[in-house]
Design a protein around this motif. Structure first.
Motif, PDB file in Angstrom:
ATOM      1  N   UNK A 101       0.675  -1.367  -0.411  1.00 24.32           N
ATOM      2  CA  UNK A 101       0.058  -0.166   0.327  1.00 24.32           C
ATOM      3  C   UNK A 101       0.631   1.498   0.343  1.00 24.32           C
ATOM      4  N   UNK A 102       0.636   2.414  -0.953  1.00 20.31           N
ATOM      5  CA  UNK A 102       1.314   3.243  -0.935  1.00 20.31           C
ATOM      6  C   UNK A 102       2.466   3.176  -1.628  1.00 20.31           C
ATOM      7  N   UNK A 103       2.980   3.978  -1.762  1.00 15.06           N
ATOM      8  CA  UNK A 103       4.347   3.545  -3.107  1.00 15.06           C
ATOM      9  C   UNK A 103       5.152   2.217  -2.070  1.00 15.06           C
ATOM     10  N   UNK A 104       5.378   1.829  -3.577  1.00 17.61           N
ATOM     11  CA  UNK A 104       5.991   0.330  -3.373  1.00 17.61           C
ATOM     12  C   UNK A 104       6.604  -0.144  -4.994  1.00 17.61           C
ATOM     13  N   UNK A 105       7.863  -0.337  -4.302  1.00 20.49           N
ATOM     14  CA  UNK A 105       8.273  -1.429  -6.147  1.00 20.49           C
ATOM     15  C   UNK A 105       6.777  -2.388  -6.168  1.00 20.49           C
ATOM     16  N   UNK A 106       7.140  -2.307  -8.039  1.00 21.08           N
ATOM     17  CA  UNK A 106       6.302  -3.658  -8.678  1.00 21.08           C
ATOM     18  C   UNK A 106       6.192  -4.291  -8.220  1.00 21.08           C
ATOM     19  N   UNK A 107       4.730  -5.100  -8.471  1.00 19.26           N
ATOM     20  CA  UNK A 107       4.391  -6.005  -7.847  1.00 19.26           C
ATOM     21  C   UNK A 107       4.654  -7.251  -8.557  1.00 19.26           C
ATOM     22  N   UNK A 108       5.329  -8.248  -8.082  1.00 23.79           N
ATOM     23  CA  UNK A 108       6.022  -9.659  -8.331  1.00 23.79           C
ATOM     24  C   UNK A 108       7.819  -8.781  -7.905  1.00 23.79           C
ATOM     25  N   UNK A 109       8.010  -7.270  -7.637  1.00 18.23           N
ATOM     26  CA  UNK A 109       9.066  -7.532  -7.231  1.00 18.23           C
ATOM     27  C   UNK A 109       9.887  -8.860  -6.214  1.00 18.23           C
ATOM     28  N   UNK A 164      19.658  -1.453  -6.237  1.00 15.69           N
ATOM     29  CA  UNK A 164      19.187  -1.126  -7.180  1.00 15.69           C
ATOM     30  C   UNK A 164      18.366  -1.020  -8.059  1.00 15.69           C
ATOM     31  N   UNK A 165      17.473  -1.538  -7.963  1.00 17.97           N
ATOM     32  CA  UNK A 165      15.820  -1.439  -8.526  1.00 17.97           C
ATOM     33  C   UNK A 165      14.877  -0.447  -7.247  1.00 17.97           C
ATOM     34  N   UNK A 166      15.461  -0.145  -6.418  1.00 17.09           N
ATOM     35  CA  UNK A 166      14.988   1.002  -5.843  1.00 17.09           C
ATOM     36  C   UNK A 166      15.227   1.982  -5.993  1.00 17.09           C
ATOM     37  N   UNK A 167      16.150   2.500  -6.800  1.00 14.23           N
ATOM     38  CA  UNK A 167      16.865   3.914  -6.875  1.00 14.23           C
ATOM     39  C   UNK A 167      15.534   4.849  -7.625  1.00 14.23           C
ATOM     40  N   UNK A 168      15.707   6.076  -6.806  1.00 13.55           N
ATOM     41  CA  UNK A 168      15.024   7.063  -7.156  1.00 13.55           C
ATOM     42  C   UNK A 168      13.457   6.920  -6.367  1.00 13.55           C
ATOM     43  N   UNK A 169      13.488   5.417  -5.946  1.00 11.77           N
ATOM     44  CA  UNK A 169      11.549   5.927  -4.632  1.00 11.77           C
ATOM     45  C   UNK A 169      12.071   7.272  -3.813  1.00 11.77           C
ATOM     46  N   UNK A 170      11.149   8.039  -2.935  1.00 15.62           N
ATOM     47  CA  UNK A 170      11.314   8.458  -1.492  1.00 15.62           C
ATOM     48  C   UNK A 170      11.089   7.805  -0.762  1.00 15.62           C
ATOM     49  N   UNK A 171      12.054   6.332  -0.889  1.00 15.96           N
ATOM     50  CA  UNK A 171      11.357   6.145   0.862  1.00 15.96           C
ATOM     51  C   UNK A 171      12.694   6.962   1.648  1.00 15.96           C
ATOM     52  N   UNK A 172      12.464   7.475   2.795  1.00 17.07           N
ATOM     53  CA  UNK A 172      12.993   7.840   4.046  1.00 17.07           C
ATOM     54  C   UNK A 172      12.894   7.154   5.377  1.00 17.07           C
ATOM     55  N   UNK A 173      12.837   7.321   5.982  1.00 21.41           N
ATOM     56  CA  UNK A 173      13.507   6.388   6.855  1.00 21.41           C
ATOM     57  C   UNK A 173      12.639   5.277   6.892  1.00 21.41           C
ATOM     58  N   UNK A 194       8.682   5.193   5.457  1.00 18.80           N
ATOM     59  CA  UNK A 194       8.368   7.129   5.264  1.00 18.80           C
ATOM     60  C   UNK A 194       8.062   7.843   3.925  1.00 18.80           C
ATOM     61  N   UNK A 195       8.069   8.356   3.522  1.00 20.99           N
ATOM     62  CA  UNK A 195       8.367   8.605   1.914  1.00 20.99           C
ATOM     63  C   UNK A 195       8.440   9.960   1.848  1.00 20.99           C
ATOM     64  N   UNK A 196       9.647  10.847   1.766  1.00 19.57           N
ATOM     65  CA  UNK A 196       9.951  11.725   1.253  1.00 19.57           C
ATOM     66  C   UNK A 196      10.804  12.879   2.448  1.00 19.57           C
ATOM     67  N   UNK A 197      10.542  14.202   2.190  1.00 18.55           N
ATOM     68  CA  UNK A 197      11.490  14.465   3.570  1.00 18.55           C
ATOM     69  C   UNK A 197      10.938  14.558   4.528  1.00 18.55           C
TER      70      UNK A 197
END
Length: 544
Positions: free
Chosen positions: A195-203, A235-244, A264-267
C-alpha cells in the motif's frame, strides 16, 4: 497563617537544621517570592540540576522551572491565600537543558520583609519513564489483541494480506508498507502485497540483498534512518522516495514466512523508535501466523479439490478397466471359446469324419491363443514378473513388450543390477514408470527412452554426479531410491500441465505425485517445449 520553621527562623536549632538541610537526599531550596531568586539550595538540589554552589545566588525560579511562568504565579498565589502545603509533579530544567520529572512539595513562609518559598523536590524521571513504558506496552497489547482478532476472521490469503497492510499502517502511522513472502523453491523474497508507494508487484530480492534481504537473512529487525542515503540500498529501488524505513521478519514456529517493511516517504525528520520497532516485530509474528494459516487453508481446499478429482478419476479408471476387461473377454476370449464350442460339437456329431483331425488341430491352436490372451491380460493388470524377479526385471519386460513395439529405442540403467526393495515401493515405482512411459509413447513423438534406477545416499545428488562412497557404506547411510525417466521428445510447458492437472483435465501427473507422496517420496518434472522430458522420483528406502 501557619509558619513552617526553617534554619533561619529557629536560632537555637540552627546548626542541627542546617546539617539536615544540606545532608538531605531530597533537593531542597529557598526562594524569595517577590524577586523569584534563590536564597539557598542544598547539595542534592545542585547535583540534580548540575549547578555549582557559587551559581545559586544568580538563579531564579524561571531558570529551572520548565513549565509556564503564569502557572507558577497561580500556584504561589493559591498557596499565599490558603496557607496550605502543595504537592505537584513538575518539569525542572537542568543546566544542560535536560528536562526532569520532579515531584515538588512546597509552602510559603511569611517573613518580616516578605515571603519565602520552601520547596522539596524528588526526581521521579525514572518512575515516569516506566509509567510511560507500561502505558506504551498496554497500548501495544491492546493493538495486537485487536489485530489478532481481525486477522483471525480471514481465511483467504488475499484478505489476510490486505488486513496486514491496513493494520501495519495504523500501528505505525506510516504511508507505505509492503509484505515480501519467502519463496523457498527459488530462495528469494517476492513482493506479495503493498500500500502506498511501493516497488512493482512481483518484485524479488535475494537473501542478504537490501533491507528486505538483510532482515530475511539475519531474521532480525533493521531500522534505516533514510533509505535514500543508505549504502546498502538495491538498484531496483533507486529513485523511490523512501526515507525512514523499518523491516521486521515474519517468523512462524521458527520458519521464515516473509518480511514486513514500513516506510516514510519524502523529506521527514521521523526515525522509527525502538518501541515502534518492537511493536512491528510482534505484529510481524502475528502476520506470519495468519499468512501460514491462510496458506494451510488454501492447501486444504486444493487438497479437497484434488481428492475430488482423484475420486472422480478413480471411478472413471475403474469403469474404463471394466469396459476394457469386458471387451477383451467378449471380443477376444469369448469369441474364441464360442468357436471352440462349435468345433467340438462338429467333432462330436461326426467323430470319424475326415475333417475331425483338422478341426481338433484348429481348436488346439485357438486354446493356445486364448491362453496367451489371458496371460497378456493378467500381465496388464499386474505383471507377475514384478513379484517374482523384482523392479528391474519388470521394467525390462515393460520396455521390451510395450515401448519397443511402438518403434522406440529403449535403455535401462540399474545400479546395482539386481536391486530389490519392499513390494510397496517396487509397485509404486513401476506404476510411475508405466504412466510416464505410456505418456511418452502417446504424446512425446520421441525416438529414445531411458530409465535410470540407482540407490543414492543423498536425495540432493544430481543425476550428473557420481557417488564416491564404498559399496558397504551405502548399507549404513540413510539411502534413497532414485528413478529417472527421460525421453528426447517434443516436451511441453510444465506450468500449463500442472494447471490442467489442478483443474482435473489431466490427472496423470497428480496420480504420479500422489503415489510418490504416499511412499514418503517426491517427484520432479522437468520439461520445456522442444527439449524432451525428465521425470525424477526419490523414495527413502527406510520408509518401506
Amino acid at each position: 497563617m501557619k509558619n513552617i520553621p526553617t534554619p533561619q527562623t529557629i536560632a537555637p536549632s540552627q546548626a542541627r537544621y542546617r546539617a539536615l538541610f544540606h545532608q538531605s537526599p531530597e533537593a531542597i531550596y529557598l526562594c524569595d517570592v517577590q524577586t523569584r531568586r534563590l536564597i539557598e539550595a542544598n547539595v542534592a538540589f545542585l547535583n540534580m540540576l548540575g549547578y555549582a554552589k557559587d551559581e545559586v545566588d544568580n538563579l531564579t525560579l524561571d531558570d529551572f522551572l520548565a513549565h509556564d511562568a503564569a502557572e507558577t504565579d497561580q500556584d504561589l498565589n493559591r498557596t499565599l491565600e490558603t496557607g496550605e502545603m502543595h504537592v505537584r509533579e513538575r518539569l525542572w530544567r537542568r543546566k544542560d537543558g535536560v528536562l526532569l520529572h520532579v515531584e515538588v512539595t512546597w509552602n510559603v513562609i511569611r517573613q518580616d520583609d516578605g515571603y519565602i518559598v520552601f520547596g522539596v523536590g524528588r526526581d521521579i524521571s525514572e518512575r515516569k519513564r516506566r509509567e510511560q513504558e507500561l502505558g506504551e506496552r498496554g497500548d501495544e497489547f491492546a493493538a495486537l489483541f485487536e489485530t489478532s482478532r481481525d486477522l483471525a476472521e480471514y481465511k483467504d490469503r488475499e484478505q489476510v494480506l490486505d488486513a496486514i497492510l491496513g493494520r501495519a499502517i495504523k500501528l505505525l502511522h506510516a504511508p507505505s508498507v509492503g509484505v515480501f513472502l519467502y519463496n523457498a523453491a527459488e530462495d528469494v523474497l517476492e513482493l506479495a502485497a503493498s500500500k502506498g508507494i511501493a516497488p512493482p508487484a512481483g518484485s524479488k530480492q535475494l537473501l542478504g540483498e537490501g533491507l528486505v534481504g538483510f532482515v530475511a537473512q539475519q531474521r532480525q529487525p533493521c531500522v534505516v534512518p533514510d533509505y535514500r542515503r543508505w549504502e546498502h540500498r538495491v538498484e531496483q529501488y533507486e529513485g523511490m522516495p523512501f526515507s525512514a524505513s523499518v523491516g521486521v521478519p515474519m517468523l512462524h514456529r521458527g520458519e521464515l514466512v516473509g518480511v514486513l517493511v514500513v516506510s516514510e516517504v519524502g523529506d521527514t525528520s521521523r526515525v522509527f523508535t525502538d518501541a515502534e520497532t518492537r511493536l512491528l516485530e510482534l505484529f510481524g509474528s502475528q502476520a506470519a501466523s495468519a499468512v501460514s494459516n491462510a496458506n494451510l487453508f488454501e492447501q486444504i481446499i486444493r487438497g479437497r479439490e484434488r481428492l475430488k478429482h482423484l475420486s472422480h478419476q478413480l471411478l472413471q479408471t475403474q469403469e474404463l478397466e471394466r469396459r476394457y476387461l469386458a471387451r477383451e473377454l467378449h471380443d477376444g476370449i469369448g469369441q474364441m471359446l464360442t468357436a471352440l464350442e462349435v468345433n467340438l460339437q462338429l467333432v462330436r456329431r461326426a467323430p470319424h469324419s475326415p475333417k475331425a483331425n483338422d478341426i481338433l488341430d484348429e481348436s488346439l491352436d485357438s486354446i493356445k491363443e486364448t491362453l496367451e490372451q489371458v496371460r497378456e491380460l493378467s500381465l496388464e493388470l499386474h505383471p507377475s514378473v514384478l513379484d517374482d524377479m523384482g523392479l528391474v526385471a519388470a521394467l525390462e519386460w515393460f520396455l521390451e513388450t510395450r515401448v519397443a513395439r511402438a518403434g522406440l529405442e529403449t535403455s535401462l540403467i540399474a545400479d546395482p543390477a539386481e536391486i530389490r526393495f519392499a513390494p510397496e515401493l517396487e509397485i509404486t515405482c513401476f506404476r510411475i514408470a508405466q504412466e510416464a512411459l505410456t505418456n511418452a509413447v502417446r504424446h512425446a513423438h520421441a525416438h529414445h527412452l531411458t530409465i535410470e534406477l540407482r540407490r543414492v545416499a543423498d536425495k540432493n545428488v544430481r543425476d550428473d554426479s557420481k557417488m564416491q562412497q564404498p559399496e558397504q557404506d551405502l548399507e549404513t547411510l540413510p539411502a534413497y531410491l532414485e528413478m529417472i525417466i527421460r525421453d528426447d521428445g517434443i516436451g511441453f510447458d510444465v506450468m500449463t500441465a500442472r494447471e490442467w492437472a489442478a483443474h482435473g483435465t489431466s490427472l496423470g501427473l497428480i496420480g504420479m505425485q500422489e503415489r510418490a507422496q504416499l511412499m514418503g517420496g517426491t517427484l520432479e518434472l522437468h520439461s520445456t517445449p522442444g527439449n524432451g522430458t525428465q521425470v525424477r522420483a526419490y523414495f527413502p528406502t527406510s520408509m518401506t
